[in-house]
Design an enzyme around this catalytic site. Sequence first.
Site, PDB file in Angstrom:
ATOM      1  N   ASP A   1       0.888  -1.012  -0.354  1.00 56.83           N
ATOM      2  CA  ASP A   1      -0.419   0.144   0.200  1.00 56.83           C
ATOM      3  C   ASP A   1       0.618   1.339  -0.002  1.00 56.83           C
ATOM      4  OD1 ASP A   1      -1.964   1.289   0.328  1.00 56.83           O
ATOM      5  OD2 ASP A   1      -2.630   1.405   1.859  1.00 56.83           O
TER       6      ASP A   1
ATOM      7  N   ASN B   1     -11.221  -2.047  -4.990  1.00 56.50           N
ATOM      8  CA  ASN B   1     -10.596  -1.896  -6.173  1.00 56.50           C
ATOM      9  C   ASN B   1     -11.028  -0.733  -7.134  1.00 56.50           C
ATOM     10  OD1 ASN B   1      -6.765  -2.699  -5.120  1.00 56.50           O
ATOM     11  ND2 ASN B   1      -8.457  -0.567  -3.740  1.00 56.50           N
TER      12      ASN B   1
HETATM   13  C1  IPE Z   1      -5.234  -2.778   0.078  1.00 57.11           C
HETATM   14  O1  IPE Z   1      -5.211  -1.577  -0.170  1.00 57.11           O
HETATM   15  C2  IPE Z   1      -5.353  -3.315  -1.267  1.00 57.11           C
HETATM   16  C3  IPE Z   1      -3.790  -3.614  -2.611  1.00 57.11           C
HETATM   17  C4  IPE Z   1      -3.202  -3.015  -1.693  1.00 57.11           C
HETATM   18  C5  IPE Z   1      -3.780  -4.412  -3.469  1.00 57.11           C
HETATM   19  P1  IPE Z   1      -6.327  -0.327   0.165  1.00 57.11           P
HETATM   20  O2  IPE Z   1      -5.712   0.584  -0.337  1.00 57.11           O
HETATM   21  O3  IPE Z   1      -7.535  -1.065  -1.326  1.00 57.11           O
HETATM   22  O4  IPE Z   1      -7.358  -0.249   0.898  1.00 57.11           O
HETATM   23  P2  IPE Z   1      -8.185   0.230   1.405  1.00 57.11           P
HETATM   24  O5  IPE Z   1      -8.976   1.815   0.444  1.00 57.11           O
HETATM   25  O6  IPE Z   1      -6.901   1.484   2.170  1.00 57.11           O
HETATM   26  O7  IPE Z   1      -8.668  -0.012   2.845  1.00 57.11           O
HETATM   27  C1  IPE Z   2      -1.916   0.915  -3.444  1.00 54.69           C
HETATM   28  O1  IPE Z   2      -1.575   1.603  -3.166  1.00 54.69           O
HETATM   29  C2  IPE Z   2      -1.729   0.036  -4.799  1.00 54.69           C
HETATM   30  C3  IPE Z   2      -3.050  -0.899  -5.120  1.00 54.69           C
HETATM   31  C4  IPE Z   2      -4.561  -1.032  -4.114  1.00 54.69           C
HETATM   32  C5  IPE Z   2      -3.287  -1.196  -6.336  1.00 54.69           C
HETATM   33  P1  IPE Z   2      -2.806   2.558  -3.713  1.00 54.69           P
HETATM   34  O2  IPE Z   2      -2.845   2.985  -4.703  1.00 54.69           O
HETATM   35  O3  IPE Z   2      -3.754   2.359  -2.294  1.00 54.69           O
HETATM   36  O4  IPE Z   2      -1.971   3.809  -2.330  1.00 54.69           O
HETATM   37  P2  IPE Z   2      -2.515   5.017  -1.661  1.00 54.69           P
HETATM   38  O5  IPE Z   2      -2.825   3.809  -0.278  1.00 54.69           O
HETATM   39  O6  IPE Z   2      -3.620   5.743  -2.273  1.00 54.69           O
HETATM   40  O7  IPE Z   2      -0.957   5.555  -1.125  1.00 54.69           O
HETATM   41 MG    MG Z   3      -3.822   2.102  -0.425  1.00 58.56          MG
END
Ligand code: IPE
Ligand code: IPE
Ligand code: MG
Length: 244
Positions: A22, A70
């Site tokens: 993340d 997502n």
């Molecule tokens: C979890 O991260 C999913 C992945 C790392 C693929 P998210 O960024 O989607 O999770 P939330 O929305 O903060 O819970």
């Molecule tokens: C994780 O990074 C990757 C996916 C969930 C695909 P994020 O895109 O959630 O990054 P933040 O949480 O917005 O920084």
């Molecule tokens: Mg995230």
Amino acid sequence: MQHSALDNAPPHGLKHVAIIMDGNGRWAQARHRPRLYGHHAGAKRVREIVQASKDLGIEYLTIFAFSTENWKRTQVEVAGLMNLFRRYIAKEMRALHDEHVRVRFIGDRVRLDAKLIALMDEVEALTRHNTQINLTIALNYGARDEVARATRLLAADVASGKLCPDDVDEETLPRYLDTRVLPDPDLVIRTSGEARISNFLLWQSAYAEYEFIDTLWPDFTGDELARLCKGYGARERRFGATSA
Ligand code: IPE
Ligand code: IPE
Ligand code: MG
């Protein structure tokens, strides 16, 4: 000849590490760049972390790349991510194979496009005899979705008489999960400071240890992984029992 990581049991005793990768978006935002720039930087980290895991004697590395939730992101980000996954698999397939990495995917493929599914099948087939490390990529994965799909399969076996309801126990359900061939994770790491699971490996991580670290995924290094593994080695896992 390939040596299995089993030949040298590592001192930390870790067999399976799972990572919620993340923080790509925030990493890009901090640089005043679009979110996809962060996803590209994040994808580049994977190779080093696979290599570091191998060097640390970890047998199973599971990484969360895209969740069933997502899809709620903008069409531009979702399309960019799907494009990135296709390009990433096509580009890294050879290198992963040369490093004797066995690649698997978990998650529901139904919503993924045919070209991406074909690449996933191709890398799984190419690397199926590799034994150095098992890399599992969670793509369109959600633990609740996985349990629901598993239950559907299990119910079908009950309906057809293959399985008796009285025989369903804690050993039965995991045989229907996407992770059926994987051991449970010992350590789950989440980068970027959020202390939540976000629907990742809920059944499998019932007794996992957790590390929530502030580093954003594109900044995560092999050294940091090594430090977390060392920390894991110092923990006592009791599984509900009292201390030895
Ligand atoms: C979890 O991260 C999913 C992945 C790392 C693929 P998210 O960024 O989607 O999770 P939330 O929305 O903060 O819970
Ligand atoms: C994780 O990074 C990757 C996916 C969930 C695909 P994020 O895109 O959630 O990054 P933040 O949480 O917005 O920084
Ligand atoms: Mg995230």
